[in-house]
Design a protein around this motif. Structure first.
Motif, PDB file in Angstrom:
ATOM      1  N   PRO A  45       0.825  -1.289   0.018  1.00 30.96           N
ATOM      2  CA  PRO A  45      -0.089  -0.055  -0.033  1.00 30.96           C
ATOM      3  C   PRO A  45       0.724   1.303   0.019  1.00 30.96           C
ATOM      4  CG  PRO A  45       0.119  -0.865   2.226  1.00 30.96           C
ATOM      5  CD  PRO A  45       0.886  -1.911   1.263  1.00 30.96           C
ATOM      6  N   ILE A  46       1.786   1.683  -0.922  1.00 28.86           N
ATOM      7  CA  ILE A  46       2.576   2.578  -1.171  1.00 28.86           C
ATOM      8  C   ILE A  46       2.012   3.950  -0.722  1.00 28.86           C
ATOM      9  CG2 ILE A  46       4.193   3.801  -2.857  1.00 28.86           C
ATOM     10  CD1 ILE A  46       5.388   1.072  -1.978  1.00 28.86           C
ATOM     11  N   PHE A  47       0.765   4.187  -1.146  1.00 31.34           N
ATOM     12  CA  PHE A  47       0.278   5.507  -0.956  1.00 31.34           C
ATOM     13  C   PHE A  47      -0.162   5.699   0.657  1.00 31.34           C
ATOM     14  CE2 PHE A  47      -0.361   5.055  -5.412  1.00 31.34           C
ATOM     15  CZ  PHE A  47       0.284   6.327  -5.893  1.00 31.34           C
ATOM     16  N   ASP A  48      -0.499   4.672   1.194  1.00 32.31           N
ATOM     17  CA  ASP A  48      -0.426   4.456   2.764  1.00 32.31           C
ATOM     18  C   ASP A  48       0.959   4.691   3.533  1.00 32.31           C
ATOM     19  OD1 ASP A  48      -3.098   4.668   2.479  1.00 32.31           O
ATOM     20  OD2 ASP A  48      -3.245   2.400   2.426  1.00 32.31           O
ATOM     21  N   MET A  49       1.957   4.521   2.792  1.00 32.04           N
ATOM     22  CA  MET A  49       3.333   4.535   3.474  1.00 32.04           C
ATOM     23  C   MET A  49       4.059   5.631   3.245  1.00 32.04           C
ATOM     24  SD  MET A  49       4.014   0.546   2.101  1.00 32.04           S
ATOM     25  CE  MET A  49       5.650   0.162   3.026  1.00 32.04           C
ATOM     26  N   ILE A  50       3.400   6.711   2.725  1.00 26.03           N
ATOM     27  CA  ILE A  50       4.139   7.852   2.575  1.00 26.03           C
ATOM     28  C   ILE A  50       4.584   8.901   3.679  1.00 26.03           C
ATOM     29  CG2 ILE A  50       3.922  10.417   1.463  1.00 26.03           C
ATOM     30  CD1 ILE A  50       3.931   7.913  -0.557  1.00 26.03           C
ATOM     31  N   ASN A  51       5.695   8.935   3.837  1.00 29.15           N
ATOM     32  CA  ASN A  51       6.221   9.607   5.122  1.00 29.15           C
ATOM     33  C   ASN A  51       6.348  11.276   4.872  1.00 29.15           C
ATOM     34  OD1 ASN A  51       6.911   7.631   7.024  1.00 29.15           O
ATOM     35  ND2 ASN A  51       9.184   7.672   6.456  1.00 29.15           N
TER      36      ASN A  51
END
Length: 165
Positions: free
Chosen positions: A71-77
């Motif tokens: 879930p790349i878009f939920d992993m944005i720092n």
């Protein structure tokens, strides 16, 4: 004879119409509209700033998410950064995160396996600039900077994994 000619014409028109519908359906399926909550990329001090994110960059992240099944878009720092926020977090003065460039994001990578998966898949989907931290991966598509490079953190250190060697 005239009736037969009309039937042939209408059959041809109908067949052409069905072919066109098929092409439209195929194109929609192979090139879906990407819906992303751009607020995930907001600079903490500037609500709405994530809207500046480069469309090609977002498309590359979408491909990364499909390849990794993460879930790349939920992993944005960190995505877009104001000059103030970039300075606050110790970003370089010409950071690709900075508004209005908005061609970079840092992605959480809580384990070495996830980090390495993201790094290798990022190269495969076309990222040519990859920063590798212990718990995050920086990706950008800023073509004004050196390409096919990976670096570690703190800046200047060797990356723990380098997909370009």
């Amino acid at each position: 004879m005239r009736r037969r000619d009309n039937q042939t014409i209408w059959i041809g028109v109908g067949a052409a119409f069905l072919v066109m519908l098929g092409i439209i359906a195929f194109r929609r399926k192979s090139n879906p509209k990407i819906k992303v909550d751009l607020s995930k990329f907001d600079s903490p001090d500037m609500p709405g700033s994530g809207r500046c994110m480069d469309k090609e960059f977002i498309s590359m992240l979408y491909k990364l998410a499909k390849v990794t099944k993460l879930p790349i878009f939920d992993m944005i720092n960190s995505g877009a950064r104001s000059a103030y926020w970039n300075n606050k977090v110790g970003g370089v003065s010409n950071s690709s995160h900075k508004i209005p460039t908005c061609k970079a994001a840092d992605i959480k990578a809580p384990t070495t396996a996830i980090r390495n998966t993201i790094v290798m898949a990022a190269k495969a989907v076309g990222f040519k600039r990859i920063g590798v931290g212990r718990t995050f991966v920086h990706l950008d598509n800023d073509d004004t900077k050196r390409q096919y490079v990976a670096w570690g953190y703190p800046s200047g250190t060797k990356p723990p994994i380098n997909p370009f060697v």
